[in-house]
Design a protein around this motif. Structure first.
Motif, PDB file in Angstrom:
ATOM      1  N   GLY A 120       0.831  -1.192   0.000  1.00  0.00           N
ATOM      2  CA  GLY A 120       0.000   0.000   0.000  1.00  0.00           C
ATOM      3  C   GLY A 120       0.869   1.247   0.000  1.00  0.00           C
ATOM      4  O   GLY A 120       1.819   1.351   0.783  1.00  0.00           O
TER       5      GLY A 120
ATOM      6  N   VAL B 184      -6.521  -1.692   2.975  1.00  0.00           N
ATOM      7  CA  VAL B 184      -5.068  -1.704   3.149  1.00  0.00           C
ATOM      8  C   VAL B 184      -4.662  -2.757   4.168  1.00  0.00           C
ATOM      9  O   VAL B 184      -3.737  -3.545   3.947  1.00  0.00           O
ATOM     10  CB  VAL B 184      -4.560  -0.309   3.572  1.00  0.00           C
ATOM     11  CG1 VAL B 184      -3.080  -0.369   3.954  1.00  0.00           C
ATOM     12  CG2 VAL B 184      -4.784   0.698   2.452  1.00  0.00           C
ATOM     13  N   ARG B 185      -5.360  -2.791   5.295  1.00  0.00           N
ATOM     14  CA  ARG B 185      -5.025  -3.763   6.338  1.00  0.00           C
ATOM     15  C   ARG B 185      -5.211  -5.198   5.852  1.00  0.00           C
ATOM     16  O   ARG B 185      -4.479  -6.104   6.230  1.00  0.00           O
ATOM     17  CB  ARG B 185      -5.883  -3.511   7.574  1.00  0.00           C
ATOM     18  CG  ARG B 185      -5.549  -2.222   8.313  1.00  0.00           C
ATOM     19  CD  ARG B 185      -6.309  -2.148   9.637  1.00  0.00           C
ATOM     20  NE  ARG B 185      -6.011  -0.925  10.356  1.00  0.00           N
ATOM     21  CZ  ARG B 185      -6.777   0.160  10.374  1.00  0.00           C
ATOM     22  NH1 ARG B 185      -7.898   0.167   9.669  1.00  0.00           N
ATOM     23  NH2 ARG B 185      -6.427   1.233  11.062  1.00  0.00           N
TER      24      ARG B 185
ATOM     25  N   CYS C 238      -2.558  -5.598   2.244  1.00  0.00           N
ATOM     26  CA  CYS C 238      -1.154  -5.184   2.153  1.00  0.00           C
ATOM     27  C   CYS C 238      -0.355  -5.549   3.399  1.00  0.00           C
ATOM     28  O   CYS C 238      -0.492  -4.888   4.438  1.00  0.00           O
ATOM     29  CB  CYS C 238      -1.068  -3.671   1.925  1.00  0.00           C
ATOM     30  SG  CYS C 238      -2.019  -3.069   0.527  1.00  0.00           S
TER      31      CYS C 238
ATOM     32  N   ARG D 121       2.638  -4.892   3.748  1.00  0.00           N
ATOM     33  CA  ARG D 121       3.609  -3.793   3.891  1.00  0.00           C
ATOM     34  C   ARG D 121       2.992  -2.515   3.365  1.00  0.00           C
ATOM     35  O   ARG D 121       2.205  -2.533   2.419  1.00  0.00           O
ATOM     36  CB  ARG D 121       4.879  -4.120   3.108  1.00  0.00           C
ATOM     37  CG  ARG D 121       5.935  -3.028   3.091  1.00  0.00           C
ATOM     38  CD  ARG D 121       7.135  -3.470   2.275  1.00  0.00           C
ATOM     39  NE  ARG D 121       7.959  -2.349   1.855  1.00  0.00           N
ATOM     40  CZ  ARG D 121       8.729  -2.345   0.763  1.00  0.00           C
ATOM     41  NH1 ARG D 121       8.775  -3.419  -0.014  1.00  0.00           N
ATOM     42  NH2 ARG D 121       9.444  -1.283   0.449  1.00  0.00           N
ATOM     43  N   ALA D 122       3.343  -1.401   3.994  1.00  0.00           N
ATOM     44  CA  ALA D 122       2.842  -0.092   3.557  1.00  0.00           C
ATOM     45  C   ALA D 122       3.971   0.931   3.541  1.00  0.00           C
ATOM     46  O   ALA D 122       4.897   0.876   4.359  1.00  0.00           O
ATOM     47  CB  ALA D 122       1.723   0.382   4.475  1.00  0.00           C
TER      48      ALA D 122
ATOM     49  N   THR E 154       2.548  -3.241   7.658  1.00  0.00           N
ATOM     50  CA  THR E 154       1.409  -2.314   7.689  1.00  0.00           C
ATOM     51  C   THR E 154       0.962  -1.979   9.099  1.00  0.00           C
ATOM     52  O   THR E 154       0.729  -0.809   9.425  1.00  0.00           O
ATOM     53  CB  THR E 154       0.244  -2.896   6.873  1.00  0.00           C
ATOM     54  OG1 THR E 154       0.659  -3.030   5.514  1.00  0.00           O
ATOM     55  CG2 THR E 154      -0.968  -1.997   6.930  1.00  0.00           C
TER      56      THR E 154
END
Length: 243
Positions: free
Chosen positions: A34, A202-203, A206, A208-209, A223
């Motif tokens: 994300g 997103v949670r 992903c 990773r963010a 994330t």
């Protein structure tokens, strides 16, 4: 996993405005990442610089270790980079199937004729538009236009898929459908970088963010950790949750 995309000290300046300022990122094959930040933080500009819609003022974009920052967008598409846009961009004068066939001519392995039509039907079915190849763009509702744009992006078998707020504007039922579609793409092994304001997505999608602020990266990591970072929480998380 080997590195698919590497961005080094990327900068984009529009006159006196520095929209992207020294961005670095490394994305491994198969990752779903994300790219977060409030409006105006430079996320879409970074996507444009990766895809070739914009040319960087300075810095490098490396795909499999090969510099591509000087390549035009259609040449980057041939290298395996594909994308969607914040606002759906389809060819309204073409049918749904022909929108996809047009894209197939510019992919890494160009497909023509009967093979292209078969691929168009296959990818339409994969996003929930089976049998809709002859439909006009105007006859499709909003979520189906989104599906079509996604189908067009994945049809050329990209290695890197850039999704720019693809989930924006969907109602809760459509959002769930959209998340499941992205999950199905993840299972194919395609690498995905997605700009998104919907934290639920997103949670869920992903591991990773990367968070941007004022053109620069301020956080990059798992994330859950990134979203708990005090700098991110103070400046952006409230904005995300209400976006």
């Amino acid at each position: 996993m080997s590195v698919l995309l590497e961005v080094k000290n990327l900068k984009k300046q529009f006159g006196g405005l520095v929209a992207v300022n020294g961005v670095d990122m490394r994305i491994a094959e198969g990752e779903v990442i994300g790219l977060l930040g409030p409006n105006g933080s430079g996320k879409t500009t970074v996507m444009n610089l990766i895809s070739g819609a914009l040319t960087a003022t300075s810095g490098e974009v490396l795909l499999r270790g090969r510099p591509v920052q000087a390549m035009a967008a259609h040449l980057r598409a041939r290298e395996g980079i594909s994308r969607t846009f914040q606002l759906v961009r389809l060819a309204p004068s073409l049918s749904a199937g022909d929108n996809i066939i047009l894209t197939l001519a510019f992919g890494r392995k160009p497909i023509w004729g009967r093979a292209a039509r078969e691929r168009a039907e296959q990818v339409l079915a994969s996003v929930g538009l089976a049998g809709q190849g002859g439909a006009t763009v105007q006859s499709l509702n909003y979520i189906d236009q989104k599906r079509l744009e996604l189908a067009r992006a994945i049809a050329p078998f990209p290695d890197l898929l850039l999704l720019d707020e693809w989930l924006a504007g969907l109602n809760p039922t459509e959002l769930r459908t959209g998340i499941e579609l992205i999950r199905s793409l993840e299972r194919t092994g395609v690498t995905i970088l997605l700009v998104e304001h919907i934290m639920e997505a997103v949670r869920e999608l992903c591991p990773r963010a990367i968070v941007m602020s004022a053109g620069a990266v301020i956080a990059d990591g798992p994330t859950a950790e990134v979203l708990a970072d005090p700098q991110v929480v103070a400046a952006y998380l409230g904005d995300f949750e209400h976006a």
